[in-house]
Design an enzyme around this catalytic site. Structure first.
Site, PDB file in Angstrom:
ATOM      1  N   CYS A  53      29.085  29.808  27.527  1.00 29.79           N
ATOM      2  CA  CYS A  53      29.275  31.184  28.019  1.00 29.79           C
ATOM      3  C   CYS A  53      27.983  31.777  28.557  1.00 29.79           C
ATOM      4  O   CYS A  53      27.940  32.315  29.655  1.00 29.79           O
ATOM      5  CB  CYS A  53      29.835  32.064  26.912  1.00 29.79           C
ATOM      6  SG  CYS A  53      29.989  33.800  27.393  1.00 29.79           S
ATOM      7  N   ALA A 195      38.126  27.489  39.194  1.00 21.33           N
ATOM      8  CA  ALA A 195      38.232  27.187  40.621  1.00 21.33           C
ATOM      9  C   ALA A 195      38.454  28.456  41.432  1.00 21.33           C
ATOM     10  O   ALA A 195      37.819  28.660  42.487  1.00 21.33           O
ATOM     11  CB  ALA A 195      39.367  26.196  40.868  1.00 21.33           C
ATOM     12  N   CYS A 196      39.338  29.315  40.964  1.00 20.86           N
ATOM     13  CA  CYS A 196      39.670  30.533  41.728  1.00 20.86           C
ATOM     14  C   CYS A 196      38.529  31.536  41.713  1.00 20.86           C
ATOM     15  O   CYS A 196      38.314  32.258  42.695  1.00 20.86           O
ATOM     16  CB  CYS A 196      40.958  31.155  41.185  1.00 20.86           C
ATOM     17  SG  CYS A 196      42.433  30.146  41.501  1.00 20.86           S
ATOM     18  N   GLY A 272      39.607  21.675  34.949  1.00 20.37           N
ATOM     19  CA  GLY A 272      39.894  21.819  33.529  1.00 20.37           C
ATOM     20  C   GLY A 272      38.721  21.420  32.653  1.00 20.37           C
ATOM     21  O   GLY A 272      37.658  21.008  33.127  1.00 20.37           O
ATOM     22  N   HIS A 446      44.182  62.704  35.396  1.00 18.71           N
ATOM     23  CA  HIS A 446      44.580  62.694  36.802  1.00 18.71           C
ATOM     24  C   HIS A 446      43.366  63.055  37.660  1.00 18.71           C
ATOM     25  O   HIS A 446      42.639  63.980  37.315  1.00 18.71           O
ATOM     26  CB  HIS A 446      45.706  63.701  37.042  1.00 18.71           C
ATOM     27  CG  HIS A 446      46.115  63.793  38.482  1.00 18.71           C
ATOM     28  ND1 HIS A 446      46.891  62.850  39.100  1.00 18.71           N
ATOM     29  CD2 HIS A 446      45.808  64.722  39.432  1.00 18.71           C
ATOM     30  CE1 HIS A 446      47.084  63.190  40.361  1.00 18.71           C
ATOM     31  NE2 HIS A 446      46.432  64.329  40.590  1.00 18.71           N
TER      32      HIS A 446
END
Length: 462
Positions: A53, A195-196, A272, A446
């Site tokens: 990480c 990959a993405c 993977g 809001h």
């Protein structure tokens, strides 16, 4: 990878016995705390201190993602009446900001701390760990034993045989961020989170990216509507090729299963991860594996008495926040053997930091319909005020709830700030709140973006 900063090693000797041995310095490094000051501890780390990480995963990749997000915003600024132009990037500067100025210093500092006088009860070993008997480990030329052993050895990239055996130069998440120059053309093999995310990073920074997908879909396992929406978005940003595999590779190109040949400057493999337990001769320590991972019970215990495992090496979830949660559970269970807690695997969320961003928790619609009478609401960003300001026409949140109880079963978001917006829905599930109460018994500012979630909740039909 960074070179280790030379530090003073504490005195050790062959055959030393420890109260606790920890293998891996990702989440495992967080176990030693004041509660263990009276215990002798060995920490074994064959790679860079801090684990995946910190060094090659979550943290540096998100620093690159943030830079890519800025580049993409500049490129799309015209839709807001802003005259901006993306003219390229200073790759060396980006890399220096991430690694030289941040990551490498943290990794070196973490190792120096564990080796230094601040933790006199801890020894650090920097060679690979293998079991040679029950509770007995060889690391480098040294053999050590421990009353309690915690395996937090992580995982490594999986490489398809055709690429691994080709002799061609390829990159993975472990070295792609440290390339000296930004390439003009990149082929990415894989269709999962890694990959993405890298497809977003490099395409946004000006690289011509081609992504190769083995099946007809990216991000398998996600809700169908989310996956389909992402594919439509991805196809407008980089070249996506479906139902192809690499059959041969060279340093400058690949041959695909459909006969197509692609040229590139860099090949990135993101297909993977493999848990690292298979490299440790676990059987000699009486430790079983199952489906490629270390076998553990609900409390994190392996099949060997006194040996525990956590994180990628044993977990069904290869996610840092899960590894951290498992670490806290294992630490508690070691300290309190009469009050064991199960591994925390309820309502595990995840996010994909690509473009658009994706986040989710709970069941997909397909999974939910198999067991529940469900109500589903798809709420578009563009139908709330902040979404108007963003000129968003494609992104949405999708909620799935039980009609009979008001219980939220799944939440899926694709769009800006998805990883932040999902948190309130994780809370709803973790505390078993009724969707109807969540929607109506609190204020929603809001016109802030959380109105996306408010409207989605209000749109569920009970």
């Amino acid at each position: 990878m960074p070179t280790r900063t030379p530090t003073l090693k504490k005195e050790r000797y062959v055959g030393k016995h420890y109260d606790i041995i920890i293998i891996g310095t990702g989440s495992g490094n967080s176990i030693p705390g004041p509660e263990f000051d009276d215990k002798s501890i060995a920490i074994i780390e064959k790679g860079t201190f801090g684990g995946t990480c910190l060094n090659v995963g979550c943290i540096p990749t998100k620093m690159y993602v943030y830079a890519a997000d800025i580049a993409r915003t500049i490129e799309e600024s015209g839709r807001y009446g802003i005259k901006g132009q993306f003219e390229g990037v200073d790759w060396a500067s980006i890399s220096k900001r991430v690694f030289t100025d941040r990551i490498d210093q943290i990794a070196a500092g973490g190792e120096a701390y564990r080796r230094g006088p601040e933790t006199p009860n801890i020894d650090v070993y920097d060679q690979h760990a293998r079991f040679i008997g029950p509770k007995t480990i060889r690391t480098g030329s040294e053999e050590i034993t421990g009353d309690t052993i915690i395996i937090a050895a992580g995982s490594r990239p999986q490489i398809p045989a055709a690429i691994a055996e080709s002799g061609a130069r390829y990159y993975t998440n472990e070295d792609i961020m440290r390339i000296p120059l930004l390439p003009k053309r990149m082929t990415i093999v894989g269709a999962g989170f890694i990959a993405c995310e890298f497809a977003h990073v490099f395409s946004s920074l000006g690289v011509s990216v081609t992504q190769l997908v083995r099946s007809d879909r990216m991000l398998r396992g996600l809700d169908d509507d989310i996956a389909a929406a992402f594919q439509r978005a991805a196809e407008t940003q980089w070249d996506v090729r479906y139902e192809v595999e690499v059959t041969a590779a060279t340093d400058t190109g690949v041959t695909l299963s459909d006969g197509t040949e692609l040229e590139h400057d860099i090949l990135l493999v993101a297909t993977g991860r493999i848990p690292n337990g298979d490299q440790m001769d676990l059987h000699l320590g009486g430790i079983d594996m199952t489906e490629g991972s270390i076998k553990v019970d609900e409390y994190g215990r392996t099949t060997a008495d006194g040996v525990w495992a956590l994180g990628d090496a044993s977990s069904p979830y290869l996610l840092k926040h899960v590894a951290n949660a498992e670490m806290r559970t294992v630490r508690h269970n070691i300290l309190h053997p009469d009050d064991l807690r199960p591994m925390p695997h309820d309502h595990v969320p995840a996010a994909v930091f690509t473009h658009p961003q994706i986040a989710y928790v709970g069941l997909t619609e397909k999974e939910a319909r198999e067991s529940y009478d469900v109500t589903v609401k798809v709420q578009k960003y563009g139908d709330v005020a902040y979404g108007w300001a963003m000129e968003d026409t494609t992104n949405f949140a999708k909620l799935i709830a039980d009609k009979n109880t008001g219980c939220l079963l799944g939440a899926h978001i694709i769009g800006p700030q998805a990883s932040t917006l999902i948190q309130q829905l994780i809370t709803v599930m973790a505390f078993d709140l009724d969707c109807r109460d969540v929607a109506t018994k609190q204020y929603w500012i809001h016109p802030a973006l959380p109105e996306l979630i408010e409207n989605a909740l209000l749109g569920l039909e009970f």
